[in-house]
Scaffold this active site. Structure first.
Site, PDB file in Angstrom:
ATOM      1  N   ASP A  41       0.957  -1.331   0.015  1.00 51.39           N
ATOM      2  CA  ASP A  41       0.006   0.175  -0.185  1.00 51.39           C
ATOM      3  C   ASP A  41       0.927   1.256   0.013  1.00 51.39           C
ATOM      4  OD1 ASP A  41      -3.230   0.656   0.918  1.00 51.39           O
ATOM      5  OD2 ASP A  41      -1.778   2.184   1.202  1.00 51.39           O
ATOM      6  N   ASN A  75     -12.876  -2.783   1.837  1.00 53.19           N
ATOM      7  CA  ASN A  75     -13.923  -1.384   2.011  1.00 53.19           C
ATOM      8  C   ASN A  75     -14.876  -1.698   0.865  1.00 53.19           C
ATOM      9  OD1 ASN A  75     -12.864  -0.348   4.602  1.00 53.19           O
ATOM     10  ND2 ASN A  75     -11.319   0.556   3.398  1.00 53.19           N
ATOM     11  N   GLU A  97     -11.839   3.989  -1.644  1.00 54.66           N
ATOM     12  CA  GLU A  97     -11.325   4.890  -2.476  1.00 54.66           C
ATOM     13  C   GLU A  97     -11.148   4.443  -3.767  1.00 54.66           C
ATOM     14  OE1 GLU A  97      -7.701   6.269  -0.655  1.00 54.66           O
ATOM     15  OE2 GLU A  97      -8.709   6.923   1.226  1.00 54.66           O
ATOM     16  N   HIS A 117     -10.190  -4.586  -3.535  1.00 56.97           N
ATOM     17  CA  HIS A 117      -8.740  -5.028  -2.898  1.00 56.97           C
ATOM     18  C   HIS A 117      -8.918  -5.433  -1.607  1.00 56.97           C
ATOM     19  CE1 HIS A 117      -9.985  -0.533  -2.668  1.00 56.97           C
ATOM     20  NE2 HIS A 117      -9.270  -0.539  -1.583  1.00 56.97           N
ATOM     21  N   HIS A 173      -7.120  -5.525   2.109  1.00 64.18           N
ATOM     22  CA  HIS A 173      -6.096  -5.016   2.914  1.00 64.18           C
ATOM     23  C   HIS A 173      -5.546  -6.231   3.559  1.00 64.18           C
ATOM     24  CE1 HIS A 173      -6.781  -0.548   2.083  1.00 64.18           C
ATOM     25  NE2 HIS A 173      -7.792  -1.195   1.772  1.00 64.18           N
TER      26      HIS A 173
END
Ligand code: DGP
Length: 131
Positions: A34, A92, A100, A105, A107
């Site tokens: 990231d 998310n 975003e 994705h 994490h």
């Protein structure tokens, strides 16, 4: 969320148009560091297919794509030495979660004690839930 944007940042990373700190790659997934790490280890694992979000992925990905992504998540965490100490995964989806980048994705966070799951939280002080 609307349709897939071919020009989102992760689509461009997948096409090799933008660099990334690659950690792992398979036929189904790419993992990279990231750009704004929130822990000593903070890696993103993305499917190679065009999926906007977790909801899109769960609805539309093939069994091979689903297995391929989650196998890659496990392999990355193991390769980075996170299994013994522990790690957290999160994805998310949408506005409330502050997604975003409109390409799914996962994490992977680890390398230190990570604290409570949600900062602050909304559990009453006595720890009871009312809903
Ligand atoms: P989320 O809020 O779940 O959509 O998180 C998006 C994450 O993507 C955020 O932690 C920062 C990361 N990120 C955004 N742009 C780039 C980029 O160009 N390269 C890398 N490696 N990570 C990025």
């Amino acid at each position: 969320m609307t349709g897939y944007d071919d020009n989102n940042i992760f689509a461009r990373i997948l096409r090799g148009e933008l660099p990334c700190g690659k950690v792992h790659e398979t036929d189904y997934a790419l993992a990279f560091h990231d750009i704004n790490p929130q822990a000593p280890v903070h890696v993103l694992v993305i499917p190679k297919g065009k999926f906007v979000s977790m909801d899109d992925f769960c609805r539309n990905a093939s069994a091979e794509e689903i297995a391929g992504l989650w196998r890659a998540v496990g392999e990355v965490a193991r390769t980075l030495g996170l299994v013994e100490g522990g790690y957290r995964i999160l994805a998310n989806h949408g506005g409330h979660a502050h997604q975003e980048v409109p390409h799914l994705h996962i994490h992977i966070l680890g390398g230190r004690p990570l604290g409570p799951m949600l900062e602050g939280g909304d559990v009453p002080p006595d720890g009871t839930f009312t809903r």
